[in-house]
Motif scaffolding. Sequence first.
Motif, PDB file in Angstrom:
ATOM      1  N   ILE A 396       0.868  -1.185   0.000  1.00  7.81           N
ATOM      2  CA  ILE A 396       0.000   0.000   0.000  1.00  7.81           C
ATOM      3  C   ILE A 396       0.902   1.231   0.000  1.00  7.81           C
ATOM      4  O   ILE A 396       1.716   1.419   0.910  1.00  7.81           O
ATOM      5  N   GLY A 397       0.790   2.057  -1.041  1.00  6.45           N
ATOM      6  CA  GLY A 397       1.712   3.191  -1.235  1.00  6.45           C
ATOM      7  C   GLY A 397       1.442   4.359  -0.294  1.00  6.45           C
ATOM      8  O   GLY A 397       0.373   4.454   0.324  1.00  6.45           O
ATOM      9  N   ASP A 398       2.401   5.285  -0.256  1.00  6.76           N
ATOM     10  CA  ASP A 398       2.324   6.468   0.612  1.00  6.76           C
ATOM     11  C   ASP A 398       1.024   7.236   0.382  1.00  6.76           C
ATOM     12  O   ASP A 398       0.605   7.435  -0.763  1.00  6.76           O
ATOM     13  N   GLY A 399       0.410   7.702   1.437  1.00  9.73           N
ATOM     14  CA  GLY A 399      -0.734   8.598   1.349  1.00  9.73           C
ATOM     15  C   GLY A 399      -2.019   7.950   0.861  1.00  9.73           C
ATOM     16  O   GLY A 399      -3.013   8.647   0.624  1.00  9.73           O
ATOM     17  N   ALA A 400      -2.043   6.641   0.692  1.00  9.59           N
ATOM     18  CA  ALA A 400      -3.286   5.989   0.230  1.00  9.59           C
ATOM     19  C   ALA A 400      -4.346   6.075   1.329  1.00  9.59           C
ATOM     20  O   ALA A 400      -4.030   6.136   2.519  1.00  9.59           O
ATOM     21  N   PHE A 401      -5.617   6.094   0.877  1.00 10.17           N
ATOM     22  CA  PHE A 401      -6.735   6.112   1.822  1.00 10.17           C
ATOM     23  C   PHE A 401      -7.612   4.903   1.520  1.00 10.17           C
ATOM     24  O   PHE A 401      -8.247   4.840   0.457  1.00 10.17           O
ATOM     25  N   VAL A 402      -7.610   3.944   2.426  1.00 15.74           N
ATOM     26  CA  VAL A 402      -8.368   2.715   2.207  1.00 15.74           C
ATOM     27  C   VAL A 402      -9.664   2.844   3.002  1.00 15.74           C
ATOM     28  O   VAL A 402      -9.640   2.941   4.237  1.00 15.74           O
ATOM     29  N   GLY A 403     -10.810   2.852   2.295  1.00 16.45           N
ATOM     30  CA  GLY A 403     -12.094   3.027   2.972  1.00 16.45           C
ATOM     31  C   GLY A 403     -12.413   1.850   3.881  1.00 16.45           C
ATOM     32  O   GLY A 403     -11.817   0.769   3.776  1.00 16.45           O
ATOM     33  N   SER A 404     -13.398   2.056   4.718  1.00 16.66           N
ATOM     34  CA  SER A 404     -13.762   1.040   5.708  1.00 16.66           C
ATOM     35  C   SER A 404     -14.204  -0.256   5.036  1.00 16.66           C
ATOM     36  O   SER A 404     -14.725  -0.246   3.917  1.00 16.66           O
TER      37      SER A 404
END
Length: 453
Positions: A396-404
Amino acid sequence: MGTAAIVLAAGAGTRMKSKKPKVAHEVLGKPLVSWVLDAAKQAGVEQMVAVVGHMREQVIPLVEADAQVVVQAEQRGTAHAVLVCAESFSGFDGSLVVLSGDCPLITAETISALVRTREENDAAVVVLTMQPENPFGYGRIIRDETGQVARIVEQKDAKPEEAAVTECNSGFYCFDAKALFEALGRVGSDNAQGEFYLTDVLAICREAGRAVLALPAADAGECLGVNSRAQLAEATKVMQRRINARHMAAGVTMIDPDLVWIGPDVAIEQDVELLPNVMLMGATSIGEDSVVGPNTRLTDTRVGCGCVIDETVAVEAVIEDGATCGPRAYLRPGAHLCERAKAGTHVEIKKSVVGKGSKVPHLSYIGDTTIGEGVNIGAGSITCNYDGKNKHKTVIGDGAFVGSDTMMVAPVTIGARSVIGAGSVITRDVSEGALGLGRARQTEIEGWADSRD
Ligand code: UD1
Ligand code: CA
């Protein structure tokens, strides 16, 4: 000529009622016999021999790194146990300390004091003595009219007036090695137990005109032998207090030291605060200003400075400066939280790096994963790392946002700065900066409720 030691560890320990040999039972994560060997090493003993017998296949692995192993196949008494080591000491005429492998509280200072007393007085033997609350079962120190030690009488052989003596043999000695092995040849087994008693050596040396001395133990607690589970708990309590006192003196706060258990090899820096029900075991270390607990068990785990570790179990994990854990986090081997990272509530992490400032705050499983910096993993998200046969990696790369509630089906890569919609099942790589969605589209049927009757 230097100092050598024999550690007696051949006994059965029947009162432990255990499949394990007595000396393999642990006090704060370390086997009884290892405590004794370490105390001897710390006292500067150069050559060590361990006498093993009962269940020796389980004892030998514990001692062989530090001591030469001698097998006493049949336990015929403490004198016999020492005699089987004779070959190891042929030509040695220095100080020979004899220690019991089931007395873990003995200190290096006391062993050194025994050696010093013997050498300063050129004594044949110095025996460590004690005044236990209940002397029953111990050998009694019988002194002559001038107060000199004459002999030791075992409980089972003692006349009533001898049994009334309160000064007892602790079972720790320093011998002149040459005098010891000469005397051992003359020890018989004509006694109540039909055993060869090491304690008979004292009377034999005295009759030969050599000095035989007693050194009263500064603290009778050091001589506690572990013969039962109750005594194992007692020894653990004494050791717990000793270790906690050392850390408190070095600037560690404990609200209730009775509820903190720290292994002997744990390192803790100044201004660390340990809350109730904390166990720190193995090669664990805690950096300055960290707060650990309540209800936390860390084994072989490195914690940096300024961390907050609340209700956490961690094994072979690394938690760097300013990271936070729990309440109720489980860090398994290879979990690595970088600076200011977070593993929150009901979060399990295995063999994964969580990058600087990245957060896994709620209800997640992260395995075989590399998470970059500044990543947020939404509640309930899981890396599906196991297909039933093999484990696969997630990146998972820098600054990624993985939703719930995202399932990341490995092997899979989620690009830097990408956003994953909540509830997605991600089975293919997501490119840098993209929105990844992997969920059924919501549909709506208007007026559904009214049309049902
Ligand atoms: C021994 C002393 C007793 C002393 C007490 C202190 C003798 C005869 N008596 O009694 O004066 O007050 O310790 O705890 O020494 N062992 C062997 N091989 C043997 C016999 C014993 O290795 O053949 C080991 C045991 O495993 C144990 C130690 O030697 O670690 C002491 O033996 P144990 O039988 O427990 O002696 P005690 O009766 O307790
Ligand atoms: Ca004993």
